[in-house]
Write a protein that holds these residues in place. Structure first.
Motif, PDB file in Angstrom:
ATOM      1  N   SER A 221      12.809 -23.970  24.709  1.00 60.86           N
ATOM      2  CA  SER A 221      13.139 -23.454  26.039  1.00 60.86           C
ATOM      3  C   SER A 221      14.300 -24.236  26.643  1.00 60.86           C
TER       4      SER A 221
ATOM      5  N   TRP B  32       8.927 -21.215  27.613  1.00 63.34           N
ATOM      6  CA  TRP B  32       8.226 -22.109  28.529  1.00 63.34           C
ATOM      7  C   TRP B  32       6.780 -21.655  28.710  1.00 63.34           C
ATOM      8  N   LEU B  33       6.571 -20.358  28.934  1.00 66.19           N
ATOM      9  CA  LEU B  33       5.212 -19.848  29.118  1.00 66.19           C
ATOM     10  C   LEU B  33       4.382 -19.989  27.844  1.00 66.19           C
ATOM     11  N   LEU B  34       5.012 -19.775  26.693  1.00 65.27           N
ATOM     12  CA  LEU B  34       4.302 -20.002  25.426  1.00 65.27           C
ATOM     13  C   LEU B  34       3.893 -21.458  25.285  1.00 65.27           C
TER      14      LEU B  34
ATOM     15  N   LEU C 198      12.357 -18.384  29.702  1.00 64.53           N
ATOM     16  CA  LEU C 198      11.080 -18.235  30.400  1.00 64.53           C
ATOM     17  C   LEU C 198       9.944 -18.033  29.411  1.00 64.53           C
ATOM     18  N   LEU C 199      10.156 -17.178  28.419  1.00 61.27           N
ATOM     19  CA  LEU C 199       9.123 -16.871  27.431  1.00 61.27           C
ATOM     20  C   LEU C 199       8.669 -18.115  26.677  1.00 61.27           C
TER      21      LEU C 199
ATOM     22  N   GLY D  22       9.892 -25.551  33.235  1.00 57.80           N
ATOM     23  CA  GLY D  22       9.827 -24.664  34.395  1.00 57.80           C
ATOM     24  C   GLY D  22      10.948 -24.956  35.378  1.00 57.80           C
TER      25      GLY D  22
ATOM     26  N   ARG E 127      -2.738 -25.484  26.265  1.00 61.02           N
ATOM     27  CA  ARG E 127      -4.143 -25.356  26.692  1.00 61.02           C
ATOM     28  C   ARG E 127      -5.113 -25.352  25.525  1.00 61.02           C
TER      29      ARG E 127
ATOM     30  N   SER F 112      10.229 -30.881  32.024  1.00 67.48           N
ATOM     31  CA  SER F 112       9.744 -29.755  32.822  1.00 67.48           C
ATOM     32  C   SER F 112      10.580 -28.509  32.536  1.00 67.48           C
TER      33      SER F 112
ATOM     34  N   LEU G 209       3.162 -23.469  27.701  1.00 64.12           N
ATOM     35  CA  LEU G 209       2.001 -23.668  28.579  1.00 64.12           C
ATOM     36  C   LEU G 209       0.716 -23.147  27.942  1.00 64.12           C
ATOM     37  N   LEU G 210       0.801 -21.969  27.324  1.00 59.97           N
ATOM     38  CA  LEU G 210      -0.392 -21.399  26.685  1.00 59.97           C
ATOM     39  C   LEU G 210      -0.855 -22.223  25.494  1.00 59.97           C
TER      40      LEU G 210
END
Length: 157
Positions: free
Chosen positions: A89, A66-68, A63-64, A135, A74, A133, A70-71
């Protein structure tokens, strides 16, 4: 043949029963039976508990990353690094899936539904990899982890 889970007492079908060996309806019941809790709520640190915590740590890291990803995506020009984090991930997700399936097989949770769900989650991981993906890969592994631990809160009685 119909047998009863040693931890929660639920009846379930087993292909064969080895005399003297405890049978559990799911890996959550097997884990709960292997990590005993005393009257004060204390429990020993043993291999079963460390394995469960390690799998949880792996799922958290999936999860971490994946979120990294995404950040980092951006940020301007961060797509290459985001893709690397997403692949990390995916890699962690594959290891977590394999470890969950191995743990379920080793503790005796070998019912048909366990294998069917493991196959569905594997297909979900493959689909997540094909469409890039992370996520979806995390969601698939989270479903398998919840399934594996479903008997953790049940007790005989």
């Amino acid at each position: 043949m119909k047998v009863t889970c040693e931890h929660c007492g639920l009846p379930f079908a087993a292909v064969r029963a080895t005399p003297g060996r405890a049978l559990y309806c799911c890996s959550g019941c097997a884990l709960a039976a292997r990590v005993p809790v005393d009257a004060n709520g204390q429990f020993p640190v043993n291999a079963a508990l460390l394995t469960a915590l390690s799998l949880g740590f792996g799922l958290f890291n999936q999860l971490l990353f994946w979120l990294l990803a995404l950040l980092v995506a951006r940020q301007s020009g961060g797509m290459e690094n985001a893709a690397r984090l997403a692949w990390v991930s995916f890699g962690i997700g594959a290891v977590v899936w394999a470890a969950l399936v191995l743990c379920q097989a080793r503790v005796g949770a070998r019912r048909g539904a366990d294998w069917v769900l493991a196959g569905i989650v594997c297909a979900g991981l493959a689909e997540a990899w094909l469409v890039a993906s992370p996520g979806l890969a995390f969601a698939a592994n989270a479903v398998l982890a919840i399934w594996a631990l479903r008997g953790l809160r049940r007790r005989k009685g």
